[in-house]
Design a protein around this motif. Structure first.
Motif, PDB file in Angstrom:
ATOM      1  N   TRP A  38      17.989 -25.916   0.808  1.00 40.37           N
ATOM      2  CA  TRP A  38      17.966 -24.989   1.934  1.00 40.37           C
ATOM      3  C   TRP A  38      18.274 -23.576   1.445  1.00 40.37           C
ATOM      4  O   TRP A  38      18.804 -23.389   0.353  1.00 40.37           O
ATOM      5  N   THR A  39      17.940 -22.615   2.295  1.00 40.36           N
ATOM      6  CA  THR A  39      18.211 -21.194   2.047  1.00 40.36           C
ATOM      7  C   THR A  39      18.731 -20.596   3.339  1.00 40.36           C
ATOM      8  O   THR A  39      18.212 -20.888   4.415  1.00 40.36           O
ATOM      9  N   MET A  40      19.755 -19.760   3.223  1.00 38.76           N
ATOM     10  CA  MET A  40      20.213 -18.998   4.389  1.00 38.76           C
ATOM     11  C   MET A  40      20.756 -17.654   3.921  1.00 38.76           C
ATOM     12  O   MET A  40      21.052 -17.469   2.738  1.00 38.76           O
ATOM     13  N   SER A  41      20.860 -16.733   4.855  1.00 35.85           N
ATOM     14  CA  SER A  41      21.421 -15.431   4.500  1.00 35.85           C
ATOM     15  C   SER A  41      22.891 -15.617   4.135  1.00 35.85           C
ATOM     16  O   SER A  41      23.541 -16.589   4.556  1.00 35.85           O
ATOM     17  N   ILE A  42      23.418 -14.674   3.367  1.00 35.97           N
ATOM     18  CA  ILE A  42      24.836 -14.729   3.012  1.00 35.97           C
ATOM     19  C   ILE A  42      25.690 -14.729   4.271  1.00 35.97           C
ATOM     20  O   ILE A  42      26.605 -15.540   4.415  1.00 35.97           O
ATOM     21  N   ASP A  43      25.380 -13.853   5.229  1.00 31.82           N
ATOM     22  CA  ASP A  43      26.160 -13.790   6.470  1.00 31.82           C
ATOM     23  C   ASP A  43      26.116 -15.111   7.231  1.00 31.82           C
ATOM     24  O   ASP A  43      27.153 -15.578   7.718  1.00 31.82           O
ATOM     25  N   ASP A  44      24.925 -15.708   7.353  1.00 31.85           N
ATOM     26  CA  ASP A  44      24.810 -16.986   8.071  1.00 31.85           C
ATOM     27  C   ASP A  44      25.594 -18.090   7.357  1.00 31.85           C
ATOM     28  O   ASP A  44      26.241 -18.912   8.005  1.00 31.85           O
ATOM     29  N   PHE A  45      25.523 -18.099   6.023  1.00 23.61           N
ATOM     30  CA  PHE A  45      26.272 -19.101   5.260  1.00 23.61           C
ATOM     31  C   PHE A  45      27.771 -18.942   5.500  1.00 23.61           C
ATOM     32  O   PHE A  45      28.475 -19.911   5.786  1.00 23.61           O
ATOM     33  N   VAL A  46      28.263 -17.715   5.384  1.00 20.72           N
ATOM     34  CA  VAL A  46      29.697 -17.455   5.573  1.00 20.72           C
ATOM     35  C   VAL A  46      30.122 -17.856   6.985  1.00 20.72           C
ATOM     36  O   VAL A  46      31.115 -18.576   7.165  1.00 20.72           O
ATOM     37  N   GLN A  47      29.374 -17.423   7.985  1.00 21.04           N
ATOM     38  CA  GLN A  47      29.732 -17.748   9.369  1.00 21.04           C
ATOM     39  C   GLN A  47      29.708 -19.256   9.607  1.00 21.04           C
ATOM     40  O   GLN A  47      30.600 -19.806  10.252  1.00 21.04           O
ATOM     41  N   SER A  48      28.687 -19.923   9.079  1.00 18.53           N
ATOM     42  CA  SER A  48      28.564 -21.368   9.260  1.00 18.53           C
ATOM     43  C   SER A  48      29.746 -22.109   8.641  1.00 18.53           C
ATOM     44  O   SER A  48      30.352 -22.980   9.273  1.00 18.53           O
ATOM     45  N   GLU A  49      30.077 -21.766   7.407  1.00 22.24           N
ATOM     46  CA  GLU A  49      31.159 -22.468   6.711  1.00 22.24           C
ATOM     47  C   GLU A  49      32.526 -22.149   7.291  1.00 22.24           C
ATOM     48  O   GLU A  49      33.366 -23.036   7.427  1.00 22.24           O
ATOM     49  N   LEU A  50      32.752 -20.893   7.638  1.00 18.83           N
ATOM     50  CA  LEU A  50      34.067 -20.516   8.157  1.00 18.83           C
ATOM     51  C   LEU A  50      34.298 -21.007   9.569  1.00 18.83           C
ATOM     52  O   LEU A  50      35.438 -21.086  10.025  1.00 18.83           O
TER      53      LEU A  50
END
Length: 130
Positions: A111-123
């Motif tokens: 998968w690929t996601m934006s850095i912001d989306d990854f951070v928001q998703s994980e946090l």
């Protein structure tokens, strides 16, 4: 034994710098998100952002002679799929390890996601004790 994990940092040339952690696998996605969040003010300066993220992932373990390694276009075998941060394209991708591939990971990401989306998703995930 160990809980081995690798984190990749893609360069403009397509080369990848890998951070290997012998005991880093536990909650590795969350730890990467926290490190990227700490680097948020410097995401536009790739050298600084990469240093901040690596520093955050290593934490207080800088003086240890074991536990961490840095590799160029190769990695130590880990126990988890490999996150690759691409500050040039503002993405985080997840790849399977493949020691026969040119950079030791499958070229096609899971998968690929934006850095912001990854951070928001994980946090946003609720952590539970294992």
């Amino acid at each position: 034994m160990g809980d081995r994990v690798n984190f990749g940092f893609k360069q403009g040339s397509g080369d990848i710098i890998f951070l290997y952690q012998h005991w880093g696998g536990w909650r590795h996605s969350r730890r990467l998100a926290e490190a990227l969040d700490a680097a948020q003010p410097r995401l536009g300066d790739i050298g600084y952002a990469t240093r901040i993220v690596i520093s955050q992932l290593i934490g207080e373990d800088w003086e240890s002679l074991t536990g961490h390694g840095i590799y160029f276009n190769e990695l130590c075998l880990g126990e988890y799929d490999v996150h690759v941060v691409d500050f040039y394209n503002n993405t985080v991708t997840l790849h399977r390890e493949d020691e026969t591939a040119p950079r030791c990971i499958d070229e096609e990401p899971i998968w690929t996601m934006s850095i912001d989306d990854f951070v928001q998703s994980e946090l946003s995930k609720v952590l539970t004790e294992v």
